[in-house]
Enzyme design. Sequence first.
Site, PDB file in Angstrom:
ATOM      1  N   LYS A 193      -1.185  -0.644 -10.443  1.00 35.47           N
ATOM      2  CA  LYS A 193      -1.380   0.541  -9.613  1.00 35.47           C
ATOM      3  C   LYS A 193      -2.528   1.345 -10.201  1.00 35.47           C
ATOM      4  CE  LYS A 193       1.234   4.469  -7.710  1.00 35.47           C
ATOM      5  NZ  LYS A 193       2.568   5.125  -7.652  1.00 35.47           N
ATOM      6  N   ALA A 248       0.849  -1.192   0.000  1.00 35.08           N
ATOM      7  CA  ALA A 248       0.000   0.000   0.000  1.00 35.08           C
ATOM      8  C   ALA A 248       0.878   1.232   0.000  1.00 35.08           C
ATOM      9  CB  ALA A 248      -0.934   0.002   1.204  1.00 35.08           C
ATOM     10  N   GLY A 249       0.687   2.080  -0.988  1.00 34.07           N
ATOM     11  CA  GLY A 249       1.405   3.347  -1.046  1.00 34.07           C
ATOM     12  C   GLY A 249       0.487   4.488  -0.686  1.00 34.07           C
ATOM     13  N   ILE A 250       0.950   5.707  -0.931  1.00 32.39           N
ATOM     14  CA  ILE A 250       0.141   6.872  -0.583  1.00 32.39           C
ATOM     15  C   ILE A 250      -1.089   6.979  -1.462  1.00 32.39           C
ATOM     16  CG2 ILE A 250       2.087   8.178   0.318  1.00 32.39           C
ATOM     17  CD1 ILE A 250       2.115   9.678  -2.366  1.00 32.39           C
ATOM     18  N   SER A 251      -1.075   6.335  -2.633  1.00 34.26           N
ATOM     19  CA  SER A 251      -2.209   6.430  -3.540  1.00 34.26           C
ATOM     20  C   SER A 251      -3.081   5.178  -3.496  1.00 34.26           C
ATOM     21  CB  SER A 251      -1.708   6.668  -4.971  1.00 34.26           C
ATOM     22  OG  SER A 251      -0.741   5.710  -5.327  1.00 34.26           O
ATOM     23  N   GLY A 252      -2.838   4.306  -2.521  1.00 26.72           N
ATOM     24  CA  GLY A 252      -3.664   3.119  -2.392  1.00 26.72           C
ATOM     25  C   GLY A 252      -2.878   1.850  -2.672  1.00 26.72           C
ATOM     26  N   PRO A 253      -3.549   0.700  -2.532  1.00 23.71           N
ATOM     27  CA  PRO A 253      -2.851  -0.582  -2.667  1.00 23.71           C
ATOM     28  C   PRO A 253      -2.447  -0.891  -4.105  1.00 23.71           C
ATOM     29  CG  PRO A 253      -5.204  -0.920  -2.373  1.00 23.71           C
ATOM     30  CD  PRO A 253      -4.972   0.549  -2.186  1.00 23.71           C
ATOM     31  N   VAL A 254      -1.353  -1.635  -4.247  1.00 21.88           N
ATOM     32  CA  VAL A 254      -0.928  -2.168  -5.541  1.00 21.88           C
ATOM     33  C   VAL A 254      -1.427  -3.605  -5.615  1.00 21.88           C
ATOM     34  CG1 VAL A 254       1.040  -2.755  -7.005  1.00 21.88           C
ATOM     35  CG2 VAL A 254       1.089  -0.668  -5.616  1.00 21.88           C
ATOM     36  N   ASP A 282      11.594  11.265  -3.751  1.00 20.57           N
ATOM     37  CA  ASP A 282      10.971  10.325  -2.810  1.00 20.57           C
ATOM     38  C   ASP A 282      11.849   9.098  -2.636  1.00 20.57           C
ATOM     39  OD1 ASP A 282       8.990   9.648  -1.022  1.00 20.57           O
ATOM     40  OD2 ASP A 282       7.747   8.633  -2.510  1.00 20.57           O
TER      41      ASP A 282
END
EC number: 2.7.11.1
Length: 473
Positions: A51, A30-36, A148
């Site tokens: 993604k 899970a990243g900042i934009s939601g799960p992969v 990042d």
Amino acid sequence: MSEESDMDKAIKETSILEEYSINWTQKLGAGISGPVRVCVKKSTQERFALKILLDRPKARNEVRLHMMCATHPNIVQIIEVFANSVQFPHESSPRARLLIVMEMMEGGELFHRISQHRHFTEKQASQVTKQIALALRHCHLLNIAHRDLKPENLLFKDNSLDAPVKLCDFGFAKIDQGDLMTPQFTPYYVAPQVLEAQRRHQKEKSGIIPTSPTPYTYNKSCDLWSLGVIIYVMLCGYPPFYSKHHSRTIPKDMRRKIMTGSFEFPEEEWSQISEMAKDVVRKLLKVKPEERLTIEGVLDHPWLNSTEALDNVLPSAQLMMDKAVVAGIQQAHAEQLANMRIQDLKVSLKPLHSVNNPILRKRKLLGTKPKDSVYIHDHENGAEDSNVALEKLRDVIAQCILPQAGKGENEDEKLNEVMQEAWKYNRECKLLRDTLQSFSWNGRGFTDKVDRLKLAEIVKQVIEEQTTSHESQ
């Protein structure tokens, strides 16, 4: 403009389901934009990572910059991109989204990989560093600052011993035109000029100093500072800059260490590490960007090109075998990224009486919700509440795991403070409630001595449970 139009042409508008089957329940991370998620190419049965981003200019810019860089062997490849309307269970109607199909990275994140190798050597750290540096050089030659660079964004292709490491997630990348004014950072990987840019930017906004025609900026050299921090952590298992007080913002003592470049090589962990390794760290963690190693300087450095065995086993591998330590470094710091960024776009808030959002209108009519009452929770509008709740839990992990400046009452009081905040935002969580009861929590503090590592590990489980619960709504 031509690059943007070429990228737009490359995006498919046919349904992704014509070519791929998607496993909506299997999540790679899970990243900042939601799960992969995992998707499978129907014609070949090959697995890929998927993604999904809301189709907005910022997301298209991320895709464009990633595609520009993705030809390098140490950068995660984008296979193809679809522009489809997708409706998740919590949504009342479909929304335009970008579905980014990327190569599958089976080998895990950098710290996880190190934790699995009990005999992770300095030579291996040097080889990993060289691959990261090659990826950065490719970005920088294209005049792209990644912004990042952190261990979670460094993934291994597979579990083989010689698997390549690759850079991913271009969500905060920018073309470096000398005007990268918006500081994007994770505390332990932030360069001093980013803090200086932030300080001046905030003062200018407040009218404390006049806006300069040539504002203080930061650029690609910040990626090199982050690389220096990553090398340091790979070698010894903890970051060069840390604070005696742990929170999601950068405390004054930690800020001072970063701004002055104050760090050490403690004898216990660093006595067997080569002077070459220490030299590259020193030269990357220079406060003044012009004194810092360039990416070419890193690649030419003797440590990355040494013929010496460098077969000394690093202490970092042993430290990272402890899940709580990894949780402390990764979750309490790097995963706070989404909550710590100063956004590129200014946000203006409407007065509550003029808002049109039906959820907010209903909350206004309900007024303050009574204790233990049930209320409507919208997935997107409630995301901020959820992020705050997770922040508070991560603060507990940070307080439990990170090196303490002193022991005794002050640290106990600090732990009580961060736990009070975490409990306030996570009262509905049964696992946390049961945990606090078992640790003799009286509502204001712990009445018995706390096993901090054990508490950190359980709070990590709470975070995972809460994240899964929120995503399924």
